[in-house]
Design a protein around this motif. Structure first.
Motif, PDB file in Angstrom:
ATOM      1  N   SER A 134     -15.635 -10.077   2.668  1.00 56.06           N
ATOM      2  CA  SER A 134     -15.033 -10.700   1.540  1.00 56.06           C
ATOM      3  C   SER A 134     -13.224  -9.824   1.658  1.00 56.06           C
ATOM      4  CB  SER A 134     -15.040 -10.900   0.212  1.00 56.06           C
ATOM      5  OG  SER A 134     -14.420 -11.150  -0.877  1.00 56.06           O
ATOM      6  N   ILE A 135     -13.511  -8.486   1.492  1.00 56.42           N
ATOM      7  CA  ILE A 135     -11.918  -7.992   1.736  1.00 56.42           C
ATOM      8  C   ILE A 135     -11.282  -7.883   2.278  1.00 56.42           C
ATOM      9  CG2 ILE A 135     -13.147  -5.260   1.866  1.00 56.42           C
ATOM     10  CD1 ILE A 135     -11.430  -4.290  -0.260  1.00 56.42           C
ATOM     11  N   ASN A 174       1.475  -2.981   7.990  1.00 58.26           N
ATOM     12  CA  ASN A 174       0.933  -1.269   6.916  1.00 58.26           C
ATOM     13  C   ASN A 174      -0.306  -2.057   6.253  1.00 58.26           C
ATOM     14  OD1 ASN A 174       1.798  -0.295   8.929  1.00 58.26           O
ATOM     15  ND2 ASN A 174       3.790   0.111   8.639  1.00 58.26           N
ATOM     16  N   ILE A 175      -1.113  -1.222   6.183  1.00 61.93           N
ATOM     17  CA  ILE A 175      -2.318  -1.805   4.791  1.00 61.93           C
ATOM     18  C   ILE A 175      -2.987  -0.493   3.983  1.00 61.93           C
ATOM     19  CG2 ILE A 175      -4.379  -2.290   3.622  1.00 61.93           C
ATOM     20  CD1 ILE A 175      -4.220  -3.587   7.040  1.00 61.93           C
ATOM     21  N   ALA A 176      -2.485  -0.197   2.832  1.00 65.88           N
ATOM     22  CA  ALA A 176      -2.356   0.663   1.654  1.00 65.88           C
ATOM     23  C   ALA A 176      -3.432   0.102   0.530  1.00 65.88           C
ATOM     24  CB  ALA A 176      -1.238   1.370   1.289  1.00 65.88           C
ATOM     25  N   MET A 177      -3.987   1.210  -0.169  1.00 69.08           N
ATOM     26  CA  MET A 177      -5.408   0.981  -1.478  1.00 69.08           C
ATOM     27  C   MET A 177      -4.876   1.976  -2.033  1.00 69.08           C
ATOM     28  SD  MET A 177      -8.608  -0.059   0.663  1.00 69.08           S
ATOM     29  CE  MET A 177      -9.340  -1.033  -0.605  1.00 69.08           C
ATOM     30  N   LEU A 219     -13.851   1.634  -1.958  1.00 64.92           N
ATOM     31  CA  LEU A 219     -14.058   0.400  -1.716  1.00 64.92           C
ATOM     32  C   LEU A 219     -13.537   0.425  -0.490  1.00 64.92           C
ATOM     33  CD1 LEU A 219     -14.328  -2.548  -2.848  1.00 64.92           C
ATOM     34  CD2 LEU A 219     -11.609  -2.219  -3.121  1.00 64.92           C
ATOM     35  N   SER A 220     -12.416   1.638   0.089  1.00 69.79           N
ATOM     36  CA  SER A 220     -12.080   1.757   0.829  1.00 69.79           C
ATOM     37  C   SER A 220     -12.689   1.220   2.834  1.00 69.79           C
ATOM     38  CB  SER A 220     -10.990   2.651   1.447  1.00 69.79           C
ATOM     39  OG  SER A 220     -11.451   3.845   1.677  1.00 69.79           O
ATOM     40  N   LYS A 221     -13.761   1.671   2.049  1.00 66.96           N
ATOM     41  CA  LYS A 221     -15.263   2.115   3.567  1.00 66.96           C
ATOM     42  C   LYS A 221     -15.122   0.696   4.195  1.00 66.96           C
ATOM     43  CE  LYS A 221     -18.783   2.424   1.278  1.00 66.96           C
ATOM     44  NZ  LYS A 221     -20.943   4.059   1.096  1.00 66.96           N
ATOM     45  N   PHE A 222     -15.247  -0.247   3.257  1.00 65.26           N
ATOM     46  CA  PHE A 222     -15.854  -1.715   3.746  1.00 65.26           C
ATOM     47  C   PHE A 222     -14.046  -2.391   4.847  1.00 65.26           C
ATOM     48  CE2 PHE A 222     -18.780  -0.471   0.694  1.00 65.26           C
ATOM     49  CZ  PHE A 222     -19.227  -0.675   0.654  1.00 65.26           C
ATOM     50  N   VAL A 223     -13.145  -1.661   4.188  1.00 61.79           N
ATOM     51  CA  VAL A 223     -12.048  -2.259   4.604  1.00 61.79           C
ATOM     52  C   VAL A 223     -11.611  -1.766   6.738  1.00 61.79           C
ATOM     53  CG1 VAL A 223      -9.439  -2.840   5.410  1.00 61.79           C
ATOM     54  CG2 VAL A 223     -10.195  -2.155   2.907  1.00 61.79           C
ATOM     55  N   PRO A 270      -7.138   0.152  10.004  1.00 61.87           N
ATOM     56  CA  PRO A 270      -6.501   1.213   9.633  1.00 61.87           C
ATOM     57  C   PRO A 270      -5.582   0.991   8.391  1.00 61.87           C
ATOM     58  CG  PRO A 270      -6.127   1.100  11.624  1.00 61.87           C
ATOM     59  CD  PRO A 270      -6.400  -0.733  11.625  1.00 61.87           C
ATOM     60  N   HIS A 271      -5.561   2.015   7.554  1.00 64.21           N
ATOM     61  CA  HIS A 271      -5.147   2.041   5.959  1.00 64.21           C
ATOM     62  C   HIS A 271      -5.522   2.765   5.671  1.00 64.21           C
ATOM     63  CE1 HIS A 271      -9.842   2.123   5.245  1.00 64.21           C
ATOM     64  NE2 HIS A 271      -9.767   2.366   4.061  1.00 64.21           N
ATOM     65  N   GLN A 272      -3.962   3.129   4.600  1.00 66.72           N
ATOM     66  CA  GLN A 272      -3.969   4.546   3.736  1.00 66.72           C
ATOM     67  C   GLN A 272      -4.455   4.314   2.315  1.00 66.72           C
ATOM     68  OE1 GLN A 272       0.118   5.387   3.156  1.00 66.72           O
ATOM     69  NE2 GLN A 272       0.919   4.024   3.953  1.00 66.72           N
ATOM     70  N   VAL A 273      -5.204   5.698   1.189  1.00 68.74           N
ATOM     71  CA  VAL A 273      -5.867   5.741   0.581  1.00 68.74           C
ATOM     72  C   VAL A 273      -4.378   6.802  -0.178  1.00 68.74           C
ATOM     73  CG1 VAL A 273      -7.676   5.575  -1.576  1.00 68.74           C
ATOM     74  CG2 VAL A 273      -7.945   4.826   1.038  1.00 68.74           C
TER      75      VAL A 273
END
Length: 416
Positions: A156-157, A176-179, A194-198, A201-204
């Motif tokens: 879903s995410i 560029n993806i951020a949480m 939650l970020s481990k399901f994305v 590459p992304h930043q938290v």
């Protein structure tokens, strides 16, 4: 030995789960208060199956309602409590919510099964329902209440992020993806989980590091990197009042970036279309004839009567702010007299518009020689086709009759 609330074994278990918010700091103090109970409440597979089926039925109604609400004119949106500042982004953002958490009065003894609200924009309680229950159940020798639910969240995410890139007109690998969320153990701990399901590459980072550059782009102050797709766990009704460190309001610049498709915030304005408690009053106002026969049956079976004036409910009802959270500002009235109210009656909540629901009898559970009120939650995740799939069930219990910030997470499992 550990009790439900304290003890070495309890500390060890929840630290192993990497859940730093198993104790919380209440708003009014600095001492830690227990949140996660060292306990596993037995449930039946039949109950889990029935709750998931009911959640899926409710999701179909709310998915239809989402498109209806976005088609309303400004006057109608204001009538149902939407802040004027949010109208343009609600009507503009065509990306449906990726998830929602439904809260229930699920009372099997009284045969009362009603969804009391939908938490769609910035819903919490992810980890507890989708991973915590399973780990605690195993610890106590129970079977998991659900299996294979984390893949539903992952799909879903990532579907939501792909759709966000398409909305921007950019390839996903160029985004560029951020949480981000508030810098506290529960919010940041949940966001990192939650970020481990994305998959991309992304930043938290903490929301306190979020900045806007001259109405041109959003960026992380620490890295300086511009953001295309943002997953922000933060209420819209707060964001419209936010200001930068110099006192300048931020909403107009953020709104401009959204409207110009320079930025997509996943599950933000689109989810906010379903966040106000007044959408339940809207369902009552629309009436059964508005919906398809199947949806009308769901509304009749699973939605409580909800209205915008207390007079419509008579002398017995439950009142809640349109943008209430964690039970704050809520109260119940029986025979014209207030019978219970939440400890927090902050003017932020009590000065809002209210909705009034039929007063329901919630189930109770005996724990630690106390009779606690039980509030059940079910999760729904958008599968990418705007069908909401059930995955994740959780239980909160409270010593009072209104679930609030002082309520506990009670893990669940199926006894062997």
């Amino acid at each position: 030995m550990s009790s439900l609330f304290t003890g070495t074994e309890r500390d060890r278990l929840f630290r192993q789960l990497q859940m730093p918010w198993y104790n919380l700091v209440p708003n009014a103090g600095v001492s830690l208060e227990p949140y996660a109970l060292y306990h596993c409440h037995p449930v039946s597979q039949q109950q889990i199956s029935r709750m998931k089926d009911a959640a899926e039925r409710v999701g179909t109604v709310l998915s239809h309602l989402w498109s209806v609400i976005r088609g309303f004119d400004e006057e109608t949106l204001l009538e149902y409590g939407f802040p004027e500042e949010t109208v343009r982004v609600i009507k503009f953002d065509g990306l449906p919510p990726f998830c929602m958490r439904l809260d229930w009065c699920w009372n099997e003894q009284e045969e009362v099964y009603k969804v009391i609200e939908a938490n769609v924009q910035t819903p919490s309680f992810w980890f507890e329902c989708l991973e915590g229950n399973t780990k605690v159940a195993e610890h106590f020798g129970f079977k998991p209440a659900e299996t294979q639910i984390q893949p539903v969240l992952r799909n879903s995410i990532n579907q939501a992020i792909k759709r966000a890139a398409n909305w921007l007109g950019k390839s996903l690998d160029r985004c560029n993806i951020a949480m981000t969320t508030l810098d506290n153990p529960e919010d940041m701990g949940t966001m990192r989980w939650l970020s481990k399901f994305v998959d991309q590459p992304h930043q938290v980072f903490e929301i306190e590091q979020l900045r806007i550059k001259d109405h041109q782009y959003l960026f992380n102050e620490r890295s300086g990197e511009a953001i295309d797709i943002l997953f922000m766990w933060y209420p819209v009704e707060w964001a419209i009042f936010d200001r930068d460190p110099n006192g300048q309001e931020l909403w107009s610049a953020l709104e401009e970036l959204i409207l110009k498709r320079k930025l997509v915030i996943v599950n933000f304005a689109s989810a906010f279309a379903l966040q106000p408690k007044s959408i339940f009053a809207l369902i009552t106002d629309l009436g059964l004839d508005f919906f398809s026969p199947e949806q009308a049956e769901t509304v009749f079976d699973l939605f409580p009567k909800t209205v915008q004036t207390s007079e419509e409910m008579g002398d017995t009802y439950f009142g809640k702010p349109v943008f209430g959270r964690q039970g704050e500002g809520c109260f119940s009235v029986i025979a014209g007299e207030i019978s219970d109210q939440s400890p927090n009656q902050d003017p932020w909540y009590t000065d809002q518009f209210y909705v009034y629901q039929e007063l329901l009898k919630f189930p109770t559970i005996d724990l630690a020689n106390k009779e606690m009120t039980a509030l059940w939650s079910t999760w729904l995740f958008n599968d990418g086709t705007d069908h909401f799939v059930p995955a994740g069930i959780g239980l909160r219990v409270s010593e009072g009759k209104i679930t609030d910030d002082y309520s506990y997470w009670c893990p669940i499992g199926i006894a062997n």
